[in-house]
Design an enzyme around this catalytic site. Structure first.
Site, PDB file in Angstrom:
ATOM      1  N   ASP A  56       7.078  16.850 -15.690  1.00 11.54           N
ATOM      2  CA  ASP A  56       7.621  15.887 -14.733  1.00 11.54           C
ATOM      3  C   ASP A  56       6.987  16.286 -13.400  1.00 11.54           C
ATOM      4  O   ASP A  56       7.059  17.474 -13.023  1.00 11.54           O
ATOM      5  CB  ASP A  56       9.152  16.063 -14.697  1.00 11.54           C
ATOM      6  CG  ASP A  56       9.837  15.084 -13.753  1.00 11.54           C
ATOM      7  OD1 ASP A  56       9.223  14.689 -12.733  1.00 11.54           O
ATOM      8  OD2 ASP A  56      10.991  14.726 -14.028  1.00 11.54           O
ATOM      9  N   ASN A  83      -0.687   8.319 -10.770  1.00 20.49           N
ATOM     10  CA  ASN A  83       0.019   7.080 -11.099  1.00 20.49           C
ATOM     11  C   ASN A  83       1.536   7.275 -11.194  1.00 20.49           C
ATOM     12  O   ASN A  83       2.290   6.339 -10.941  1.00 20.49           O
ATOM     13  CB  ASN A  83      -0.534   6.540 -12.436  1.00 20.49           C
ATOM     14  CG  ASN A  83       0.403   5.542 -13.067  1.00 20.49           C
ATOM     15  OD1 ASN A  83       0.537   4.425 -12.592  1.00 20.49           O
ATOM     16  ND2 ASN A  83       1.105   5.956 -14.119  1.00 20.49           N
ATOM     17  N   TYR A 149      12.263   3.789  -1.175  1.00 25.72           N
ATOM     18  CA  TYR A 149      11.114   3.488  -2.037  1.00 25.72           C
ATOM     19  C   TYR A 149       9.925   3.129  -1.137  1.00 25.72           C
ATOM     20  O   TYR A 149       8.820   3.649  -1.314  1.00 25.72           O
ATOM     21  CB  TYR A 149      11.434   2.348  -3.013  1.00 25.72           C
ATOM     22  CG  TYR A 149      10.252   2.022  -3.900  1.00 25.72           C
ATOM     23  CD1 TYR A 149       9.780   2.950  -4.830  1.00 25.72           C
ATOM     24  CD2 TYR A 149       9.576   0.809  -3.772  1.00 25.72           C
ATOM     25  CE1 TYR A 149       8.673   2.672  -5.619  1.00 25.72           C
ATOM     26  CE2 TYR A 149       8.464   0.525  -4.560  1.00 25.72           C
ATOM     27  CZ  TYR A 149       8.027   1.461  -5.478  1.00 25.72           C
ATOM     28  OH  TYR A 149       6.915   1.185  -6.254  1.00 25.72           O
ATOM     29  N   LYS A 153       6.266   5.046  -0.528  1.00 24.62           N
ATOM     30  CA  LYS A 153       4.951   4.422  -0.711  1.00 24.62           C
ATOM     31  C   LYS A 153       4.166   4.381   0.603  1.00 24.62           C
ATOM     32  O   LYS A 153       2.934   4.443   0.587  1.00 24.62           O
ATOM     33  CB  LYS A 153       5.106   3.033  -1.344  1.00 24.62           C
ATOM     34  CG  LYS A 153       5.588   3.087  -2.793  1.00 24.62           C
ATOM     35  CD  LYS A 153       4.596   3.841  -3.692  1.00 24.62           C
ATOM     36  CE  LYS A 153       4.981   3.796  -5.160  1.00 24.62           C
ATOM     37  NZ  LYS A 153       3.955   4.413  -6.034  1.00 24.62           N
ATOM     38  N   VAL A 182       4.564  -6.004 -10.849  1.00 25.59           N
ATOM     39  CA  VAL A 182       3.952  -5.726 -12.156  1.00 25.59           C
ATOM     40  C   VAL A 182       5.091  -5.569 -13.154  1.00 25.59           C
ATOM     41  O   VAL A 182       6.004  -4.778 -12.911  1.00 25.59           O
ATOM     42  CB  VAL A 182       3.144  -4.403 -12.139  1.00 25.59           C
ATOM     43  CG1 VAL A 182       2.399  -4.212 -13.451  1.00 25.59           C
ATOM     44  CG2 VAL A 182       2.183  -4.352 -10.961  1.00 25.59           C
TER      45      VAL A 182
HETATM   46  C1  8X3 Z   1       6.472  -2.310  -6.921  1.00 24.94           C
HETATM   47  C2  8X3 Z   1       6.388  -3.575  -6.146  1.00 24.94           C
HETATM   48  O1  8X3 Z   1       7.634  -5.376  -4.876  1.00 24.94           O
HETATM   49  O2  8X3 Z   1       8.973  -4.000  -6.353  1.00 24.94           O
HETATM   50  O3  8X3 Z   1       5.935  -1.225  -6.297  1.00 24.94           O
HETATM   51  O4  8X3 Z   1       8.131  -3.086  -4.310  1.00 24.94           O
HETATM   52  S1  8X3 Z   1       7.864  -3.998  -5.399  1.00 24.94           S
END
Ligand code: 8X3
Length: 250
Positions: A56, A83, A149, A153, A182
């Site tokens: 992990d 990834n 999140y 990113k 995706v």
């Molecule tokens: C995934 C795309 O739009 O859910 O990284 O943030 S979103």
């Protein structure tokens, strides 16, 4: 034949990348689920040499231990595909579960740092190499209920830019790939196995597939040596931004 190491290869985008690259590269596939890695190894070993590493990315010591234990014939690494990553929960910051937020920073940011730091010594000797970081459109634009999140990113975007600068004298290229929607296990993990909510995310529109992203990765890593694709954003036709999504019947 060049060797590629892929994290998060036991499902989704990582698995699709491994399948796409098998005809041209030797593969080190890394993931949390050894049974799935074994299945993938059995499948892809018909085409190329495959080695599995079970960790992990959040487990710092295990990441270093596993990568340092690679057998001699897999120690010359040409391409690293960072990834592994996930979203945990979709909630307003004030309501979000702290553990969920920590998991995203630990996996998406710290995990990427651990793997890169462990692999780089194996790449640096060669004065050539390529790191591909899988970011997200969440690294370009913040949306409601996605604070951490998105923060994770945004950090990936900064890591890609910073690595590109620092690794320049080492001859190592860095490509940042930022997909929009995706359809993989991504939404199922984000919504904690709520299949209905996960399906709803893609209602009335055609999302990207893991194979679409694998095609992009393949394109990026098969360019001539002097070409460095720095940053690729890839969206479904029906998505213009985090909140502009064209859904049929809506
Ligand atoms: C995934 C795309 O739009 O859910 O990284 O943030 S979103």
């Amino acid at each position: 034949m060049k060797t590629v190491i892929i994290t998060g290869a036991s499902s989704g985008i990582g698995q699709a990348i491994a399948r796409k690259l098998a005809k041209d590269f030797k593969l080190i596939i890394c993931g949390r689920r050894q049974d799935r890695l074994n299945e993938l190894k059995t499948e892809l070993s018909k085409t190329t040499d495959v080695h599995t590493l079970n960790f992990d990315v959040r487990e710092k010591d295990k990441v270093f231990e596993q990568i340092n234990s690679l057998p001699e014939n897999f120690r010359k690494i040409d391409v690293l595909i960072n990834n592994a990553g996930n979203a945990h929960g979709l909630a307003a910051f004030q309501d979000a579960d702290l553990e969920d937020l920590e998991k995203m920073i630990d996996g998406n940011v710290k995990g990427m740092i651990y793997v890169s730091k462990a692999v780089l010594p194996l790449m640096m000797k060669n004065q050539t190499g390529h790191i591909v970081n899988i970011s997200s459109t969440a690294g370009k634009e913040v949306y409601a209920n996605g604070t951490t999140y998105c923060a994770s990113k945004y950090a990936v975007e900064a890591l890609s830019k910073g690595m590109r600068i620092d690794l320049l004298p080492l001859g190592i290229k860095v490509t940042n790939i930022a997909p929009g929607m995706v359809e993989t296990e991504f939404s199922l993990v984000r919504f904690k196995n709520d299949h209905h909510k996960a399906k709803q995310a893609y209602t009335g529109m055609t999302p990207l597939t893991a194979e679409d992203i694998a095609e992009t990765v393949y394109f990026a890593i098969t360019q001539p040596e002097h070409v460095q694709l720095a940053d690729i954003t890839i969206l479904p036709k029906a998505q213009a931004s985090a909140s502009n999504i064209l859904r049929k019947n809506s």
